[in-house]
Design an enzyme around this catalytic site. Structure first.
Site, mmCIF file in Angstrom:
data_model
loop_
_atom_site.group_PDB
_atom_site.id
_atom_site.type_symbol
_atom_site.label_atom_id
_atom_site.label_comp_id
_atom_site.label_asym_id
_atom_site.label_seq_id
_atom_site.Cartn_x
_atom_site.Cartn_y
_atom_site.Cartn_z
ATOM 1 N N LYS A 127 -12.381 12.157 -2.466
ATOM 2 C CA LYS A 127 -13.678 12.727 -2.845
ATOM 3 C C LYS A 127 -14.787 12.145 -1.970
ATOM 4 C CE LYS A 127 -12.475 13.489 -7.701
ATOM 5 N NZ LYS A 127 -12.764 13.098 -9.104
ATOM 6 N N GLU A 128 -14.695 10.844 -1.725
ATOM 7 C CA GLU A 128 -15.699 10.186 -0.891
ATOM 8 C C GLU A 128 -15.680 10.754 0.530
ATOM 9 O OE1 GLU A 128 -14.579 7.512 -4.266
ATOM 10 O OE2 GLU A 128 -13.501 8.761 -2.830
ATOM 11 N N THR A 186 -2.690 0.532 -4.468
ATOM 12 C CA THR A 186 -3.229 1.688 -3.756
ATOM 13 C C THR A 186 -4.433 2.226 -4.510
ATOM 14 O OG1 THR A 186 -2.730 3.918 -2.930
ATOM 15 C CG2 THR A 186 -1.688 3.266 -4.994
ATOM 16 N N THR A 187 -5.286 2.961 -3.821
ATOM 17 C CA THR A 187 -6.378 3.619 -4.519
ATOM 18 C C THR A 187 -6.213 5.135 -4.464
ATOM 19 O OG1 THR A 187 -7.721 3.285 -2.508
ATOM 20 C CG2 THR A 187 -8.076 1.781 -4.327
ATOM 21 N N ASP A 233 0.866 -1.172 0.000
ATOM 22 C CA ASP A 233 0.000 0.000 0.000
ATOM 23 C C ASP A 233 0.910 1.231 0.000
ATOM 24 O OD1 ASP A 233 -2.365 1.673 0.564
ATOM 25 O OD2 ASP A 233 -1.528 1.802 2.584
ATOM 26 N N ASP A 288 -1.483 -0.465 6.483
ATOM 27 C CA ASP A 288 -1.460 0.274 7.744
ATOM 28 C C ASP A 288 -2.846 0.478 8.329
ATOM 29 O OD1 ASP A 288 -2.025 3.660 7.200
ATOM 30 O OD2 ASP A 288 -1.938 2.240 5.554
ATOM 31 N N ASP A 290 -0.196 5.255 1.027
ATOM 32 C CA ASP A 290 -0.421 6.229 2.099
ATOM 33 C C ASP A 290 -0.466 5.544 3.455
ATOM 34 O OD1 ASP A 290 -0.555 8.754 0.764
ATOM 35 O OD2 ASP A 290 -2.463 8.122 -0.100
#
Length: 267
Positions: A64-65, A132-133, A20, A193, A22
């Site tokens: 955004k969510e 990752t997104t 991942d 994380d 962040d």
């Protein structure tokens, strides 16, 4: 950091490491929070997310969510009015610009052990991937200063919020990585994380090592293979020696032993 001169064959049971970004590669969440607040001020909103409030908002995957969820909880009529979606998009774009600038002004270091493990895996011809997104722009802003302009060449696969827009805890981005690598989930090992990340990787069948940050500590990590404050380095040692190796940092010997044990347990 020196890399072993003579590559060895990758460990038998472990076929890939998947990271991942962040919170995992770098502890970026405070920078994200600051960038959100700067964007709100620039666009005339009186919102200011405190660390405690942002910790709760991080349970909502995606920038955004997160904005949408916060807006609806504070002013549902305005949040669902005409033009709200375009304002959310504008806020997120402004936030991304501030995030990139904050990283350019000093950034954040990679977390202990991350670069060492990536280099060790590459030396042993063990594929390393990113799942990752976050956005490609955020990836570049974080990793270019740390790994160089050609940072993508260090990874066998990079999947992000552009290639796989369905957010964690859905397993989509991990399944995408596995398809590209051509391996089943149980042959890989993921690093996360957060609880959402742990669920996403686990649902893809991947064992997970979790290193929480201040924003995710205390979440439910019962499904993790191992939970540590960070991955450690010889010059940034974990407080207690780790099982199997007795070292104060995570290395490929430990990961292979843990992964092999997880495969036996799952059989």
């Amino acid at each position: 950091m020196a890399v072993p001169a003579t590559p060895r064959i990758a460990p038998r049971s472990l076929a890939a490491l998947i990271f991942d970004v962040d919170g995992t590669l770098a502890d970026t969440e405070e920078v994200h929070r600051t960038a959100f607040n700067l964007a709100f001020a620039e666009r005339g909103h009186d919102w200011q997310w405190s660390p405690a409030e942002y910790r709760g908002l991080l349970l909502v995957a995606g920038g955004k969510e997160r904005i949408r969820a916060f807006w609806r909880s504070h002013d549902p009529v305005a949040a669902d009015s005409p033009g709200a979606e375009s304002e959310i998009a504008a806020l997120h774009a402004t936030k991304t610009r501030h995030y990139e600038q904050l990283l350019a002004d000093g950034g954040v270091p990679l977390r202990p052990g991350v670069l060492r493990l990536i280099e060790s895996a590459r030396a042993e011809r063990l594929p390393v991937a990113i799942a990752t997104t976050t956005t490609p722009a955020n990836l570049d802003a974080l990793l270019k200063p740390k790994l160089g302009a050609a940072w993508r060449s260090l990874f066998a696969v990079v999947r992000d919020g552009h290639t796989d827009p369905v957010k964690k805890p859905a397993p989509d981005v991990y399944l995408s990585v596995l398809r590209t690598l051509g391996i089943p989930g149980h042959r890989a090992l993921a690093f996360e994380d957060t609880h959402n990340g742990l669920v996403a990787a686990s649902e893809a069948g991947i064992p997970v090592v979790v290193a929480p940050t201040a924003y995710s500590e205390g979440q439910d990590f019962a499904r993790a293979l191992l939970v540590l404050p960070h991955l450690g380095d010889p010059d940034c040692r974990l407080e207690r020696p780790l099982p199997v190796t007795g070292r104060h940092w995570v290395d490929l010997d430990l990961l292979e032993a843990l992964h092999h044990g997880a495969m036996i347990e799952a059989a």
